[in-house]
Scaffold this motif. Structure first.
Motif, PDB file in Angstrom:
ATOM      1  N   VAL A 122      24.182  63.318   2.087  1.00  0.00           N
ATOM      2  CA  VAL A 122      23.371  64.107   2.510  1.00  0.00           C
ATOM      3  C   VAL A 122      24.181  64.578   4.258  1.00  0.00           C
ATOM      4  CG1 VAL A 122      21.780  66.518   2.932  1.00  0.00           C
ATOM      5  CG2 VAL A 122      21.944  64.716   0.848  1.00  0.00           C
ATOM      6  N   GLY A 123      24.762  65.498   4.557  1.00  0.00           N
ATOM      7  CA  GLY A 123      25.455  66.062   5.327  1.00  0.00           C
ATOM      8  C   GLY A 123      25.024  67.009   6.016  1.00  0.00           C
ATOM      9  N   ASP A 124      25.620  67.294   7.663  1.00  0.00           N
ATOM     10  CA  ASP A 124      25.899  68.673   8.313  1.00  0.00           C
ATOM     11  C   ASP A 124      24.118  68.406   8.786  1.00  0.00           C
ATOM     12  OD1 ASP A 124      28.140  69.297   8.462  1.00  0.00           O
ATOM     13  OD2 ASP A 124      28.623  70.605   6.757  1.00  0.00           O
ATOM     14  N   LEU A 125      23.462  68.249   8.380  1.00  0.00           N
ATOM     15  CA  LEU A 125      22.017  68.022   9.146  1.00  0.00           C
ATOM     16  C   LEU A 125      21.535  68.165  10.506  1.00  0.00           C
ATOM     17  CD1 LEU A 125      20.619  65.156   7.249  1.00  0.00           C
ATOM     18  CD2 LEU A 125      20.498  67.427   6.345  1.00  0.00           C
ATOM     19  N   THR A 126      20.899  69.024  10.657  1.00  0.00           N
ATOM     20  CA  THR A 126      20.365  69.292  12.404  1.00  0.00           C
ATOM     21  C   THR A 126      18.999  69.022  12.399  1.00  0.00           C
ATOM     22  OG1 THR A 126      21.031  71.379  12.454  1.00  0.00           O
ATOM     23  CG2 THR A 126      18.875  71.564  13.799  1.00  0.00           C
ATOM     24  N   VAL A 127      18.595  67.676  13.163  1.00  0.00           N
ATOM     25  CA  VAL A 127      17.261  67.048  13.533  1.00  0.00           C
ATOM     26  C   VAL A 127      17.020  66.962  14.652  1.00  0.00           C
ATOM     27  CG1 VAL A 127      16.595  64.939  12.786  1.00  0.00           C
ATOM     28  CG2 VAL A 127      18.964  65.653  11.908  1.00  0.00           C
ATOM     29  N   ILE A 128      15.304  68.056  13.959  1.00  0.00           N
ATOM     30  CA  ILE A 128      14.607  67.466  15.278  1.00  0.00           C
ATOM     31  C   ILE A 128      13.706  66.439  15.527  1.00  0.00           C
ATOM     32  CG2 ILE A 128      12.906  68.832  16.743  1.00  0.00           C
ATOM     33  CD1 ILE A 128      13.470  70.982  14.844  1.00  0.00           C
ATOM     34  N   SER A 129      14.072  65.397  16.756  1.00  0.00           N
ATOM     35  CA  SER A 129      12.849  64.423  17.077  1.00  0.00           C
ATOM     36  C   SER A 129      13.388  63.864  18.287  1.00  0.00           C
ATOM     37  CB  SER A 129      13.880  63.632  16.002  1.00  0.00           C
ATOM     38  OG  SER A 129      12.977  62.357  16.574  1.00  0.00           O
ATOM     39  N   ASN A 130      11.880  63.361  18.893  1.00  0.00           N
ATOM     40  CA  ASN A 130      12.513  63.097  20.276  1.00  0.00           C
ATOM     41  C   ASN A 130      13.848  62.225  20.465  1.00  0.00           C
ATOM     42  OD1 ASN A 130      10.423  62.923  23.054  1.00  0.00           O
ATOM     43  ND2 ASN A 130      11.280  60.629  22.662  1.00  0.00           N
ATOM     44  N   ASN A 131      13.947  61.480  19.897  1.00  0.00           N
ATOM     45  CA  ASN A 131      15.346  60.908  20.424  1.00  0.00           C
ATOM     46  C   ASN A 131      16.056  60.643  19.290  1.00  0.00           C
ATOM     47  OD1 ASN A 131      13.222  58.344  19.659  1.00  0.00           O
ATOM     48  ND2 ASN A 131      14.511  57.113  19.872  1.00  0.00           N
ATOM     49  N   CYS A 132      17.128  59.912  18.740  1.00  0.00           N
ATOM     50  CA  CYS A 132      18.580  59.543  17.842  1.00  0.00           C
ATOM     51  C   CYS A 132      18.107  57.969  17.504  1.00  0.00           C
ATOM     52  CB  CYS A 132      19.372  60.223  18.344  1.00  0.00           C
ATOM     53  SG  CYS A 132      20.019  60.101  16.271  1.00  0.00           S
ATOM     54  N   GLY A 133      16.787  57.411  18.309  1.00  0.00           N
ATOM     55  CA  GLY A 133      16.878  56.137  17.614  1.00  0.00           C
ATOM     56  C   GLY A 133      18.360  55.353  18.468  1.00  0.00           C
ATOM     57  N   VAL A 134      18.496  53.647  17.968  1.00  0.00           N
ATOM     58  CA  VAL A 134      19.630  52.866  18.272  1.00  0.00           C
ATOM     59  C   VAL A 134      20.148  52.733  17.255  1.00  0.00           C
ATOM     60  CG1 VAL A 134      17.641  51.523  20.343  1.00  0.00           C
ATOM     61  CG2 VAL A 134      17.773  50.518  17.813  1.00  0.00           C
ATOM     62  N   ASP A 135      21.177  52.225  17.549  1.00  0.00           N
ATOM     63  CA  ASP A 135      23.052  52.909  17.217  1.00  0.00           C
ATOM     64  C   ASP A 135      22.762  51.929  15.409  1.00  0.00           C
ATOM     65  OD1 ASP A 135      25.672  53.264  18.516  1.00  0.00           O
ATOM     66  OD2 ASP A 135      24.067  51.510  20.180  1.00  0.00           O
ATOM     67  N   ASP A 136      22.078  50.735  15.008  1.00  0.00           N
ATOM     68  CA  ASP A 136      21.723  50.202  14.142  1.00  0.00           C
ATOM     69  C   ASP A 136      20.440  51.010  13.385  1.00  0.00           C
ATOM     70  OD1 ASP A 136      20.216  48.914  15.625  1.00  0.00           O
ATOM     71  OD2 ASP A 136      21.146  46.826  14.928  1.00  0.00           O
ATOM     72  N   TRP A 137      19.593  51.357  13.991  1.00  0.00           N
ATOM     73  CA  TRP A 137      18.649  51.544  13.609  1.00  0.00           C
ATOM     74  C   TRP A 137      17.591  53.327  13.577  1.00  0.00           C
ATOM     75  CZ3 TRP A 137      16.119  48.614   9.842  1.00  0.00           C
ATOM     76  CH2 TRP A 137      14.872  48.636   9.759  1.00  0.00           C
ATOM     77  N   GLY A 138      17.010  53.462  13.142  1.00  0.00           N
ATOM     78  CA  GLY A 138      15.972  54.756  12.675  1.00  0.00           C
ATOM     79  C   GLY A 138      16.658  55.996  12.797  1.00  0.00           C
ATOM     80  N   LEU A 139      17.400  56.778  13.325  1.00  0.00           N
ATOM     81  CA  LEU A 139      18.535  58.124  12.670  1.00  0.00           C
ATOM     82  C   LEU A 139      19.223  57.488  13.536  1.00  0.00           C
ATOM     83  CD1 LEU A 139      15.654  60.796  14.166  1.00  0.00           C
ATOM     84  CD2 LEU A 139      16.634  60.857  12.097  1.00  0.00           C
ATOM     85  N   GLY A 140      19.711  56.488  13.575  1.00  0.00           N
ATOM     86  CA  GLY A 140      21.119  56.064  14.713  1.00  0.00           C
ATOM     87  C   GLY A 140      22.288  55.787  13.244  1.00  0.00           C
ATOM     88  N   ILE A 141      21.220  55.266  12.153  1.00  0.00           N
ATOM     89  CA  ILE A 141      22.106  54.606  11.079  1.00  0.00           C
ATOM     90  C   ILE A 141      22.791  55.956  10.639  1.00  0.00           C
ATOM     91  CG2 ILE A 141      20.499  52.452  10.583  1.00  0.00           C
ATOM     92  CD1 ILE A 141      19.744  53.882   8.199  1.00  0.00           C
TER      93      ILE A 141
END
Length: 229
Positions: free
Chosen positions: A44-63
Motif C-alpha cells: 500500500v502506498g501514498d501514505l501519510t504517517v504520523i509518528s514521533n520519528n521514522c525508525g532507522v534504515d532497516d527497522w520500524g517505519l524505515g522499512i
C-alpha cells in the motif's frame, strides 16, 4: 469482543492507498514492529504517517520508507535515518516537523475531539511563519490543530478480549494517545487474557478506542549502543 486477527497482513488489510496512519513508539521502543512488517508486504502506498520519528534504515517505519510506501511524514525527530534524508533531499518525501510536545498534544487533542489549541512552542521560529498567533496575558501563542488518522497502529503489553490495553514502561509514550485518535485502532500485544483478568486500575487504554487485536513476538532492538572500557 474485539476482532482478534491471526496474521499481520490480515490485520492491516483495511489500510488503503492514500490513507493517514498513526504509528506508536519512540525511537525503536514500543513500536508495532510486526504490524509494520505486515503493512510492508501489502505494498500500500501514498501514505501519510504520523509518528514521533521514522525508525532507522532497516527497522520500524524505515522499512516502509525503503519500499517507497510513505508520501508524507508528520514527525518531531528524523535524525537516525539516512534513507529518510535521501528522500527528503530528492523531493520524494514530504515532511512536516512539529515540536515534540506540540505533536503529542495535537494527537491527544484529536483523540479528545478538540479541533485546535494555542501553544507558545514554535512562536518566533520558521514553524510559525504564515500561521495564526494570538496574545494571551501579554504572551504570544501559536494555533495548532488536532490530529486524527484513518488507522492507528499501537503496541501494548497486554490486552483482554474486550480490547482494554496495558502498556509497559516507555511504551506508554505515544501509544495511548494514538489509540484514541485513530478511527480504527489495531493493537499489537504480547498477550491476550480473558475479560476480568486485568486490574481496572491498571488499564491505560479503554476498549472503546480499540477495534482489533493481534499477538506478536517482538525483537528488543537497541537503537544506539554505547559502551565504556
Amino acid at each position: 469482543m474485539k476482532t482478534i486477527f491471526t496474521s499481520f497482513e490480515e490485520a492491516v488489510s483495511g489500510i488503503k492507498d492514500g490513507m493517514t496512519l498513526m504509528v506508536g513508539g519512540f525511537g525503536l521502543v514500543g513500536i508495532p514492529e510486526n504490524l509494520i512488517h505486515g503493512l510492508r508486504k501489502t505494498n500500500v502506498g501514498d501514505l501519510t504517517v504520523i509518528s514521533n520519528n521514522c525508525g532507522v534504515d532497516d527497522w520500524g517505519l524505515g522499512i516502509l520508507l525503503q519500499n517507497k510506501q510513505i508520501k508524507k511524514m508528520i514527525s518531531s525527530y528524523v535524525g537516525e535515518n539516512k534513507e529518510f534524508e535521501r528522500q527528503v533531499l530528492s523531493g520524494e518525501l514530504e515532511v512536516e516537523l512539529v515540536p515534540q510536545g506540540s505533536l503529542a498534544e495535537k494527537i491527544r487533542a484529536g483523540g479528545a475531539g478538540i479541533p485546535a489549541f494555542y501553544t507558545p512552542a514554535g512562536v518566533g521560529t520558521p514553524i510559525a511563519e504564515g500561521r495564526e498567533t494570538r496574545e494571551f496575558n501579554g504572551k504570544e501563542y501559536l494555533l495548532e490543530e488536532g490530529l486524527t488518522a484513518d488507522f492507528s497502529l499501537v503496541k501494548a503489553w497486554k490486552a483482554d478480549k474486550m480490547g482494554n490495553l496495558v502498556y509497559r514502561k516507555t511504551a506508554q509514550n505515544f501509544n495511548p494517545m494514538m489509540a484514541a485518535a485513530g478511527k480504527y485502532t489495531i493493537a499489537e500485544v504480547e498477550e491476550i487474557v480473558e475479560v476480568g483478568e486485568l486490574d481496572p486500575n491498571e488499564i491505560h487504554t479503554p476498549s472503546i478506542y480499540v477495534q482489533g487485536l493481534i499477538v506478536g513476538k517482538h525483537e528488543k532492538r537497541i537503537e544506539r549502543l554505547t559502551v565504556s572500557n
